[in-house]
Design a protein around this motif. Structure first.
Motif, mmCIF file in Angstrom:
data_model
loop_
_atom_site.group_PDB
_atom_site.id
_atom_site.type_symbol
_atom_site.label_atom_id
_atom_site.label_comp_id
_atom_site.label_asym_id
_atom_site.label_seq_id
_atom_site.Cartn_x
_atom_site.Cartn_y
_atom_site.Cartn_z
ATOM 1 N N SER A 178 -4.638 5.395 -2.039
ATOM 2 C CA SER A 178 -4.814 3.947 -1.961
ATOM 3 C C SER A 178 -4.510 3.334 -3.309
ATOM 4 O O SER A 178 -4.355 4.039 -4.315
ATOM 5 C CB SER A 178 -6.254 3.599 -1.542
ATOM 6 O OG SER A 178 -7.171 3.954 -2.558
ATOM 7 N N LYS A 219 -5.342 -1.466 -0.791
ATOM 8 C CA LYS A 219 -4.520 -1.075 0.342
ATOM 9 C C LYS A 219 -4.547 0.441 0.445
ATOM 10 O O LYS A 219 -4.325 1.144 -0.547
ATOM 11 C CB LYS A 219 -3.091 -1.601 0.199
ATOM 12 C CG LYS A 219 -3.018 -3.125 0.296
ATOM 13 C CD LYS A 219 -1.603 -3.624 0.513
ATOM 14 C CE LYS A 219 -1.591 -5.129 0.731
ATOM 15 N NZ LYS A 219 -0.224 -5.629 1.032
ATOM 16 N N GLY A 237 0.815 -1.197 0.000
ATOM 17 C CA GLY A 237 0.000 0.000 0.000
ATOM 18 C C GLY A 237 0.855 1.254 0.000
ATOM 19 O O GLY A 237 2.044 1.210 0.335
#
Length: 514
Positions: free
Chosen positions: A199, A220, A166
Motif C-alpha cells: 500500500s 491506497k 495505488g
C-alpha cells in the motif's frame, strides 16, 4: 538509456530490494532501455558503474537521457550528494533527477544544488514518464504535476501535487531486473528475508509524521491476492522464507486483515508489519488466531506517548487504554508487539518523558515480550501546520552540503536532534532508561551480544528496573561493551535494528515560532 540509482543507505549486509527504483523502471515503456545501480551492494563503486554505463550507452548509440536517484533523509542523503556532484562534474549535460522523501519534504535545498536539475515530489512513476517528455522538449515542464525545478532566472518552480495511484494500479515489481538472491538476507524473521510494500500512504493525521507531507491523509491498498501472487513468486523461485512489509498501515480494517491472513497462510512465510492499535484492539480472537497461523510474527505499533492528553495533541487518534489492550492481545496470541515512543515533547519534555517511562513499565508487565522502539522528537514539515509551536522549516539548512553534516544527519534519523526545549540531561536519561530496559529484557533483535552478556546484563539490571533507577548505568554499559560481538549498526534498515547511543554533536538551528 535511463540509469536508476539507489545511493548507499546502509551497509551491504543490510541491503534490501531497491523497491522505489524498481517501481520507476517497471513503469517505463518497453522500448526504453534502463539499468539499476544499487550502491548498497557489496564491493560496488557506484560512480564507476554509472560512468561505465554512460560510456557504453554512448558507444552503442543509445546515450543516457538522465540519471535518476532516489534519496531518503539520513545516510542515503550523505551518499547521494557527492555522487550527484561527481556525475554532474564529469557529465554536465546529463540531467540529474532526484526523487524520494528528502526532495518531497525539503525541495528548496535540493533546488539550490547546481548538480541536481529536477526534483520529483511524491509518487514518481507517472511523473517520471512525463518529465522525460519535458526533458526531450516535447512538453512544457510546468504542465507536469509533481515536479520542481530551477527556472532560468534562478527562481524555483514547485508544481502542483500529482493525484497518485495505488500499487494495484501499477506494474508488478520487476524482480527479473535484479539478482534477487543478493537481497534475501537473514533477519530475526528468517534466513532469507525480503521486503514488500502493498500500500501507499496512510489515512490518519498524526501531526508529527512525514508521511502526511508526501501523501496527505490518504491510503491506497492493492488486493491481498495480488500481494500474495508477487510473494509466491519469490517463495517458489528464490526460496524467500520471510517478509518485512514496508506499509505505513498494513491493515485497513478487520475484514481486510482476515483476507490478508487467508492469502498469506499458504505461502508459509513469517512476517512483520505495521498496524494501528485502535484497529488491532478491535480484532476478534478469531482474526488474531488467523493472523498468527498465517505467519504474523511481530507487529509494530506507534504508541508514541503514555499520556492521553499528549496523544490528543499529536492527533494520534488512539488512547492509552487501546495500547494496553493491544499489548494484552499480542501476548494472548503469541505475537511480539513493538511499540514506538517519542521522547522530547516540545511542551512538557521532562514530565512527558517520566510519564512515558511509567507507561512502558505497565506495558512490560502486561506483555514481557514487548519491544521498545524509542525516538527523539524531530520537527517534520507538514501540510499547513506547526506542531507544538514548532516551525519544522525554520532554521533548517538551505544547502545540501549543510544537510549532510553529522549534526543534521542525527537530526534526520531522530537519533540526536539538538532541540532547544530538550536538554542534554533529558536525552541522556532517555538513553539510560533504554539501556536498563533492554538489559533487563534483552531484545529479540539483539543477535550481536554474546549470551553470557545477556544473562549478566539481565541480572545486573534487575535491581535498577525493580527500583526504577536508571541514571548512569555504568556497569550495564561495560557489560554491553565487553559482550558485543560487533558494534551496534545504526545503518541497518528500519525497525529490524538496535538503537545506538549517539555521540554529542553541535546543535542544529531549530527555533520556536508562535
Amino acid at each position: 538509456m535511463i540509469i536508476l540509482v539507489n545511493p548507499r543507505a546502509t551497509r551491504p549486509e543490510n541491503r534490501r530490494f531497491p523497491l522505489s527504483i524498481m517501481a520507476i523502471g517497471a513503469a517505463l515503456p518497453s522500448d526504453v532501455n534502463w539499468k539499476i545501480v544499487d550502491g548498497n551492494l557489496p564491493g560496488i563503486d557506484a560512480f564507476s558503474v554509472i560512468a561505465g554505463h554512460i560510456e557504453q550507452a554512448a558507444a552503442e548509440g543509445d546515450p543516457v537521457r538522465s540519471v535518476a536517484m532516489t534519496v531518503m533523509p539520513g545516510p542515503q542523503l550523505v551518499s547521494a550528494v557527492p555522487l550527484a556532484k561527481a556525475i554532474k562534474q564529469r557529465y554536465p549535460d546529463i540531467p540529474i533527477i532526484w526523487g524520494g522523501n528528502f526532495g518531497s519534504l525539503y525541495p528548496q535545498p535540493v533546488l539550490n544544488a547546481p548538480y541536481v536539475d529536477w526534483v520529483v515530489q511524491g509518487q514518481g512513476e507517472e511523473t517520471f514518464l512525463e518529465l522525460l517528455e519535458a526533458i526531450a522538449g516535447r512538453r512544457d515542464p510546468k504542465t507536469v504535476a509533481g515536479i520542481a525545478f530551477r527556472q532560468k532566472d534562478g527562481s524555483h518552480w514547485i508544481g502542483p501535487e500529482r493525484i497518485w495511484k495505488g500499487p494495484g494500479e501499477l506494474p508488478a515489481p520487476p524482480y527479473h531486473r535484479i539478482d534477487v538472491g543478493q537481497y534475501l538476507r537473514p533477519t530475526i524473521l528468517g534466513h532469507r528475508s525480503g521486503v514488500y510494500q502493498a500500500s501507499i500512504g496512510c489515512p490518519y493525521g498524526c501531526n508529527f509524521c512525514g508521511v502526511i507531507s508526501v501523501f496527505g491523509r490518504r491510503e491506497k491498498v492493492q488486493q491481498p491476492e495480488r500481494t500474495a501472487e508477487h510473494l509466491r513468486y519469490l517463495v517458489q523461485h528464490h526460496g524467500m522464507d520471510s517478509v518485512h512489509f514496508y506499509d505505513n498501515n498494513f491493515f485497513l480494517n478487520e475484514a481486510h486483515a482476515r483476507e490478508v491472513a487467508r492469502t498469506m497462510k499458504p505461502l508459509g512465510l513469517r512476517w512483520w508489519c505495521e498496524a494501528r492499535v485502535d484497529a488491532l484492539c478491535r480484532f476478534s480472537d478469531a482474526t488474531w488466531r488467523a493472523l498468527r497461523e498465517a505467519g504474523l510474527f511481530m507487529v509494530f505499533c506507534g504508541a508514541e506517548s503514555g499520556s492521553d492528553e499528549v496523544l490528543e495533541r499529536m492527533n494520534k487518534g488512539i488512547t492509552t487504554e487501546q495500547i494496553l489492550m493491544t499489548a494484552a492481545k499480542t501476548r494472548e496470541h503469541g505475537i511480539i508487539p513493538e511499540f514506538s515512543f517519542i521522547f522530547g515533547d516540545p511542551e512538557k519534555p521532562e514530565q512527558e518523558m517520566e510519564n512515558t517511562f511509567s507507561f512502558i513499565r505497565r506495558l512490560k508487565a502486561i506483555n514481557p515480550d514487548m519491544e521498545l522502539i524509542s525516538y527523539f522528537f524531530t520537527p517534520t514539515p507538514q501540510r499547513r501546520r506547526t506542531y507544538g509551536g514548532v516551525d519544522a522549516h525554520a532554521g533548517t539548512p538551505d544547502t545540501l552540503e549543510e544537510w549532510i553534516e553529522p549534526e543534521w544527519v542525527a537530526w534526520m534519523t531522530h537519533e540526536d536532534p539538538r532541540l532547544p526545549w530538550f536538554a542534554q540531561k533529558l536525552r541522556t536519561r532517555a538513553q539510560d532508561f533504554d539501556l536498563v530496559l533492554k538489559s533487563r529484557f534483552p531484545s529479540v533483535h539483539d543477535r550481536k551480544t554474546r549470551e553470557w552478556g545477556k544473562l549478566l546484563g539481565k541480572a545486573a539490571a534487575w535491581w535498577r528496573w525493580r527500583q526504577e533507577i536508571y541514571d548512569d548505568p555504568r556497569l550495564l554499559r561495560q557489560i554491553r561493551r565487553f559482550a558485543r560481538i560487533t558494534p551496534d549498526d545504526s545503518q541497518a534498515y528500519g525497525h529490524l535494528r538496535p538503537a545506538s547511543a549517539p555521540k554529542p554533536r553541535r546543535s542544529p538551528r531549530i527555533v520556536l515560532t508562535g
